[in-house]
Design a protein around this motif. Structure first.
Motif, PDB file in Angstrom:
ATOM      1  N   LEU A  32     -17.191 -44.616  -9.581  1.00 21.79           N
ATOM      2  CA  LEU A  32     -16.139 -43.981 -10.505  1.00 21.79           C
ATOM      3  C   LEU A  32     -15.392 -45.352 -10.975  1.00 21.79           C
ATOM      4  N   GLY A  36     -17.240 -46.970 -13.435  1.00 15.83           N
ATOM      5  CA  GLY A  36     -17.538 -46.157 -14.941  1.00 15.83           C
ATOM      6  C   GLY A  36     -16.140 -46.300 -15.610  1.00 15.83           C
ATOM      7  N   THR A  52     -22.686 -50.121 -22.281  1.00 20.20           N
ATOM      8  CA  THR A  52     -23.215 -48.906 -22.058  1.00 20.20           C
ATOM      9  C   THR A  52     -24.295 -48.634 -21.195  1.00 20.20           C
ATOM     10  N   TYR A 104     -22.100 -48.379 -17.755  1.00 22.24           N
ATOM     11  CA  TYR A 104     -21.622 -46.842 -17.643  1.00 22.24           C
ATOM     12  C   TYR A 104     -22.546 -45.979 -17.419  1.00 22.24           C
ATOM     13  N   GLU A 105     -23.839 -46.110 -17.891  1.00 19.63           N
ATOM     14  CA  GLU A 105     -24.901 -44.892 -17.715  1.00 19.63           C
ATOM     15  C   GLU A 105     -25.360 -45.249 -16.116  1.00 19.63           C
ATOM     16  N   CYS A 120     -23.375 -46.090 -13.704  1.00 18.90           N
ATOM     17  CA  CYS A 120     -22.470 -45.395 -12.905  1.00 18.90           C
ATOM     18  C   CYS A 120     -22.630 -44.012 -13.011  1.00 18.90           C
ATOM     19  N   GLN A 121     -22.761 -43.507 -14.162  1.00 20.99           N
ATOM     20  CA  GLN A 121     -22.764 -42.099 -14.293  1.00 20.99           C
ATOM     21  C   GLN A 121     -23.949 -41.414 -13.474  1.00 20.99           C
ATOM     22  N   LYS A 122     -25.147 -42.131 -13.270  1.00 18.06           N
ATOM     23  CA  LYS A 122     -26.268 -41.917 -12.610  1.00 18.06           C
ATOM     24  C   LYS A 122     -25.917 -41.655 -11.224  1.00 18.06           C
ATOM     25  N   ILE A 166     -23.072 -41.542  -9.703  1.00 18.15           N
ATOM     26  CA  ILE A 166     -22.138 -40.321  -9.458  1.00 18.15           C
ATOM     27  C   ILE A 166     -22.846 -39.128  -9.513  1.00 18.15           C
ATOM     28  N   GLN A 167     -24.002 -38.832 -10.340  1.00 16.76           N
ATOM     29  CA  GLN A 167     -24.650 -37.522 -10.195  1.00 16.76           C
ATOM     30  C   GLN A 167     -25.420 -37.455  -8.808  1.00 16.76           C
TER      31      GLN A 167
END
Length: 244
Positions: free
Chosen positions: A9, A12, A217, A220-221, A223-225, A227-228
């Protein structure tokens, strides 16, 4: 909160803030005298942060602070041929009046207002010898020391000042800067030359900024992955433990 999720988090959020700065840089790549910004992030192990209990901790690195930085390196100087366009060759800033006090800029795209005062593009008074500069005449020129000649007669000089390095200045918008320390004043920039009929361009390199945007970018992607994935693992753990 799971320490790995917290780190993802934090990463991100850091990427989002960095993207805002990079987008602003790119948007101002053609703005006269613009100085690009950057954000430096500092991370530490939460387990060894001051006052924390290290026993049995497995916390991952997390964001604890951020600092906005400004790159004051000069941009290229382009010849315009306009009488009131001024650029600086060397360190320093022009001085202008604002409602909050004196501000400083490298934007030299000046003009005359209805009363003959030399002002910035957005109408702020440009100072010379501590006072607004008034030009009454059809012929005006500036020498390399900033002296002003109207109809061939010296009438004053434009203020050019500098500050100790590293600069402790903040950006206040409109290409203007002010000292972070209240009351701090610049000193005359004796080694800087004024160039009439030219403007300093932005110091933003569009290709470099676009590369940084792509890197941010991707970060960020990632980090997003992460988190998922943590969310999926947490869901499985809850469901499996519920069956035991």
């Amino acid at each position: 909160m799971n320490s790995g999720l917290y780190a993802a988090l934090s990463g991100g959020l850091a990427s989002m803030k960095r993207m805002d700065v990079l987008a602003n840089n790119l948007a101002n790549s053609n703005t006269t005298g613009f100085k690009k910004g950057s954000i430096q992030f500092e991370s530490v192990l939460a387990a060894i942060s001051e006052g924390s209990d290290q026993s049995g901790s497995s916390d991952a690195p997390v964001l604890v602070s951020e600092q906005y930085g400004i790159d004051f390196s000069p941009g290229p100087v382009n010849k315009t041929g306009n009488t009131l366009d001024l650029a600086l060759d060397g360190d320093g800033f022009f001085v202008v009046n604002t409602p909050e006090g004196k501000a400083y800029t490298r934007q030299g795209n000046f003009r005359l207002d209805a009363s003959g005062k030399l002002v910035t593009a957005d109408g702020r008074e440009v100072l010379g010898r501590g006072a607004p500069i008034v030009i009454n005449g059809s012929s005006v020129s500036f020498d390399s020391q900033g002296k002003i000649f109207v109809e061939g007669i010296e009438t004053g000089a434009i203020d050019v000042v500098d500050f100790p390095k590293p600069y402790d200045l903040k950006m206040i918008g409109g290409g203007l800067f002010m000292p972070n320390e209240e009351g701090a004043a610049g000193q005359p920039a004796t080694k800087t030359s004024v160039i009439q009929g030219s403007l300093e361009a932005s110091n933003v390199n569009t290709i470099e900024e676009m590369v940084r945007i792509i890197e941010t970018t991707r970060g960020y992607e990632a980090c997003q992955k992460a988190i998922q994935n943590y969310d999926t693992l947490t869901g499985k753990a809850v469901n499996e433990l519920g069956k035991v």
